[in-house]
Scaffold this motif. Sequence first.
Motif, PDB file in Angstrom:
ATOM      1  N   ILE A  22       0.423  -1.280   0.211  1.00 35.79           N
ATOM      2  CA  ILE A  22       0.237   0.439  -0.246  1.00 35.79           C
ATOM      3  C   ILE A  22       1.043   1.329   0.080  1.00 35.79           C
ATOM      4  O   ILE A  22       1.536   1.273   0.685  1.00 35.79           O
ATOM      5  CB  ILE A  22      -1.373   0.324   1.165  1.00 35.79           C
ATOM      6  CG1 ILE A  22      -1.745  -1.415   1.428  1.00 35.79           C
ATOM      7  CG2 ILE A  22      -1.486   1.119   1.155  1.00 35.79           C
ATOM      8  CD1 ILE A  22      -2.357  -1.852   2.473  1.00 35.79           C
ATOM      9  N   GLU A  23       0.760   1.924  -0.960  1.00 40.13           N
ATOM     10  CA  GLU A  23       1.956   2.557  -0.701  1.00 40.13           C
ATOM     11  C   GLU A  23       1.183   4.434  -0.519  1.00 40.13           C
ATOM     12  O   GLU A  23      -0.091   5.073  -0.749  1.00 40.13           O
ATOM     13  CB  GLU A  23       1.869   3.596  -2.557  1.00 40.13           C
ATOM     14  CG  GLU A  23       2.368   2.482  -3.432  1.00 40.13           C
ATOM     15  CD  GLU A  23       3.789   2.632  -3.235  1.00 40.13           C
ATOM     16  OE1 GLU A  23       4.433   3.358  -2.704  1.00 40.13           O
ATOM     17  OE2 GLU A  23       4.380   1.038  -3.865  1.00 40.13           O
ATOM     18  N   VAL A  24       2.155   4.808   0.269  1.00 35.58           N
ATOM     19  CA  VAL A  24       1.717   5.619   1.647  1.00 35.58           C
ATOM     20  C   VAL A  24       2.491   7.535   0.985  1.00 35.58           C
ATOM     21  O   VAL A  24       3.276   7.314   1.329  1.00 35.58           O
ATOM     22  CB  VAL A  24       1.293   5.019   2.972  1.00 35.58           C
ATOM     23  CG1 VAL A  24       0.791   6.841   3.680  1.00 35.58           C
ATOM     24  CG2 VAL A  24       1.065   4.098   2.970  1.00 35.58           C
ATOM     25  N   VAL A  25       1.511   8.349   1.291  1.00 33.09           N
ATOM     26  CA  VAL A  25       2.731   9.554   1.604  1.00 33.09           C
ATOM     27  C   VAL A  25       2.001   9.863   2.745  1.00 33.09           C
ATOM     28  O   VAL A  25       0.997  10.408   3.037  1.00 33.09           O
ATOM     29  CB  VAL A  25       2.380  10.870  -0.021  1.00 33.09           C
ATOM     30  CG1 VAL A  25       3.268  12.006   0.623  1.00 33.09           C
ATOM     31  CG2 VAL A  25       3.030   9.815  -0.588  1.00 33.09           C
ATOM     32  N   VAL A  26       2.883  10.887   3.034  1.00 36.59           N
ATOM     33  CA  VAL A  26       2.427  11.389   4.937  1.00 36.59           C
ATOM     34  C   VAL A  26       2.984  12.646   4.613  1.00 36.59           C
ATOM     35  O   VAL A  26       4.783  12.384   4.553  1.00 36.59           O
ATOM     36  CB  VAL A  26       3.213  10.798   5.734  1.00 36.59           C
ATOM     37  CG1 VAL A  26       2.942  11.304   6.635  1.00 36.59           C
ATOM     38  CG2 VAL A  26       2.241   9.497   5.931  1.00 36.59           C
ATOM     39  N   VAL A  27       2.778  13.933   4.711  1.00 35.90           N
ATOM     40  CA  VAL A  27       3.136  15.506   4.570  1.00 35.90           C
ATOM     41  C   VAL A  27       2.766  15.931   6.194  1.00 35.90           C
ATOM     42  O   VAL A  27       2.186  15.802   6.856  1.00 35.90           O
ATOM     43  CB  VAL A  27       2.400  16.123   3.450  1.00 35.90           C
ATOM     44  CG1 VAL A  27       3.181  17.541   3.655  1.00 35.90           C
ATOM     45  CG2 VAL A  27       1.886  15.385   2.250  1.00 35.90           C
TER      46      VAL A  27
ATOM     47  N   PHE B 207       2.945  -1.796   3.367  1.00 39.14           N
ATOM     48  CA  PHE B 207       3.035  -0.611   3.327  1.00 39.14           C
ATOM     49  C   PHE B 207       4.182   0.303   3.255  1.00 39.14           C
ATOM     50  O   PHE B 207       5.068  -0.473   3.321  1.00 39.14           O
ATOM     51  CB  PHE B 207       2.556  -0.461   5.447  1.00 39.14           C
ATOM     52  CG  PHE B 207       0.780  -0.053   5.606  1.00 39.14           C
ATOM     53  CD1 PHE B 207      -0.087   0.652   4.782  1.00 39.14           C
ATOM     54  CD2 PHE B 207       0.843  -0.687   6.245  1.00 39.14           C
ATOM     55  CE1 PHE B 207      -1.339  -0.146   5.264  1.00 39.14           C
ATOM     56  CE2 PHE B 207      -0.835  -0.575   6.792  1.00 39.14           C
ATOM     57  CZ  PHE B 207      -1.919   0.337   6.451  1.00 39.14           C
ATOM     58  N   ARG B 208       4.502   0.436   2.513  1.00 40.98           N
ATOM     59  CA  ARG B 208       5.369   1.527   1.736  1.00 40.98           C
ATOM     60  C   ARG B 208       5.497   3.222   2.017  1.00 40.98           C
ATOM     61  O   ARG B 208       4.430   3.618   1.519  1.00 40.98           O
ATOM     62  CB  ARG B 208       5.859   0.996   0.299  1.00 40.98           C
ATOM     63  CG  ARG B 208       7.178   1.875   0.230  1.00 40.98           C
ATOM     64  CD  ARG B 208       7.635   0.949  -0.961  1.00 40.98           C
ATOM     65  NE  ARG B 208       6.852   0.705  -2.459  1.00 40.98           N
ATOM     66  CZ  ARG B 208       6.969  -0.301  -3.147  1.00 40.98           C
ATOM     67  NH1 ARG B 208       7.842  -1.411  -3.195  1.00 40.98           N
ATOM     68  NH2 ARG B 208       5.928   0.217  -4.292  1.00 40.98           N
TER      69      ARG B 208
ATOM     70  N   LEU C  46       2.089  13.580  -8.628  1.00 38.42           N
ATOM     71  CA  LEU C  46       2.072  12.621  -6.960  1.00 38.42           C
ATOM     72  C   LEU C  46       0.843  12.018  -7.007  1.00 38.42           C
ATOM     73  O   LEU C  46      -0.296  12.253  -7.074  1.00 38.42           O
ATOM     74  CB  LEU C  46       2.156  13.791  -5.793  1.00 38.42           C
ATOM     75  CG  LEU C  46       2.844  12.547  -4.307  1.00 38.42           C
ATOM     76  CD1 LEU C  46       4.380  12.362  -4.145  1.00 38.42           C
ATOM     77  CD2 LEU C  46       2.676  13.643  -3.155  1.00 38.42           C
ATOM     78  N   GLY C  47       0.767  10.760  -6.576  1.00 39.03           N
ATOM     79  CA  GLY C  47      -0.676  10.055  -6.492  1.00 39.03           C
ATOM     80  C   GLY C  47       0.407   8.342  -5.494  1.00 39.03           C
ATOM     81  O   GLY C  47       1.427   8.555  -5.457  1.00 39.03           O
ATOM     82  N   GLY C  48      -0.995   7.540  -4.836  1.00 37.14           N
ATOM     83  CA  GLY C  48      -0.415   6.372  -4.934  1.00 37.14           C
ATOM     84  C   GLY C  48      -2.072   6.363  -4.109  1.00 37.14           C
ATOM     85  O   GLY C  48      -3.179   6.707  -4.243  1.00 37.14           O
ATOM     86  N   ASP C  49      -2.194   4.904  -3.188  1.00 39.95           N
ATOM     87  CA  ASP C  49      -3.019   4.598  -2.149  1.00 39.95           C
ATOM     88  C   ASP C  49      -4.090   5.453  -0.717  1.00 39.95           C
ATOM     89  O   ASP C  49      -4.561   6.139  -1.082  1.00 39.95           O
ATOM     90  CB  ASP C  49      -2.854   3.120  -1.422  1.00 39.95           C
ATOM     91  CG  ASP C  49      -2.221   2.227  -2.817  1.00 39.95           C
ATOM     92  OD1 ASP C  49      -3.357   2.077  -3.637  1.00 39.95           O
ATOM     93  OD2 ASP C  49      -1.352   1.977  -2.210  1.00 39.95           O
TER      94      ASP C  49
END
Length: 346
Positions: free
Chosen positions: A11-16, A45-46, A75-78
Amino acid sequence: MSQRVEKQSPIEVVVVVLPESSIMSLASVLDPMRAANRVAGRQVFRWRLLSGDGEAPILTCGVPINVEGRFTTPLGGDLLLVIGGFNLHKHAGKRFVATLQECARHFDIVAGIESGCWLLGRSGLLNGRKATAHWEELEDFSQTFPALTVIGERFVTDGKYWTSGGASPTFDMMLHLITERLGPALALDVASIFVYDQMHSPTDVQPFVSLGRIEARDPELAGAIRLMERTLERPLTVAALARRLSISRRKLELLFARGLSISPAAYYLRLRLQVAHRLVRDSAVPIRDIALRCGFDSLSAFSRAYSREYQASPLKMRSLTRGETSLRSEVARGGGGNSLPVSDAG
């Protein structure tokens, strides 16, 4: 959203992460994912950590957080999680909001954590949806964004947009995500790693006071505290509290003496002043309005009670707090007059 127990690719995660955020909120996001990877024995999770300007944001505890880069398109992902804290106007300007609007289109779930929900509100992404914020800010959040349905639940999921009211609700939200995406057994294993035995649903109401095991050990005392929470604006007498709880005044006094070593009247006043203290320090709500919200009929009575508790008047405390905030912001920017304000960079 349908439950997906297995997903082969991570699961592709971006944390801001924005400056002046809470380290507990950040940990409540990262550690459940780390634990899920550990329990699953593979990378389920990544994640990537980003900031508004690409520099390491300094959290409220003074700890800088290393990030991989700047929050920008494409930017994109799950899953996109935005963690905010104090002084959003300094750390997230129009460019940040525009980036959030564009990037949100390319994620399955977009979540605002603590003050991150305000950024989702400012972006218009929550219009017509249900959302929550930290309990201290619910009223202001609702007034600022009338197009939202604001509810005082621990976390709220409305389609792809999720909002969380604090660090502990964020942990619950991540467990909810793990349950939906990877199954309840893995979520239970993750909770067990942290000895977290009170998994909450999104519809659980945010409390002012976290009672922990008091609710199970002494439900009558817990009920009294919850009644006090509900009547902050119009405080009841101790006798009226006892009547509402269907117990004697003497029993109510014994409950507080045995459980908290304090009288019910003293605890009630302390609770009202604690709520007032948070609003004085962390909001722009006028002092007179704070007094009314916390059950004081006159500004002078509120000021006297507050000064006795905190050794400073509400106005002086607010002035001191703003001075501390300005100093923290200056340190976070490098302390120089040559650097751009953070909002210009974000």
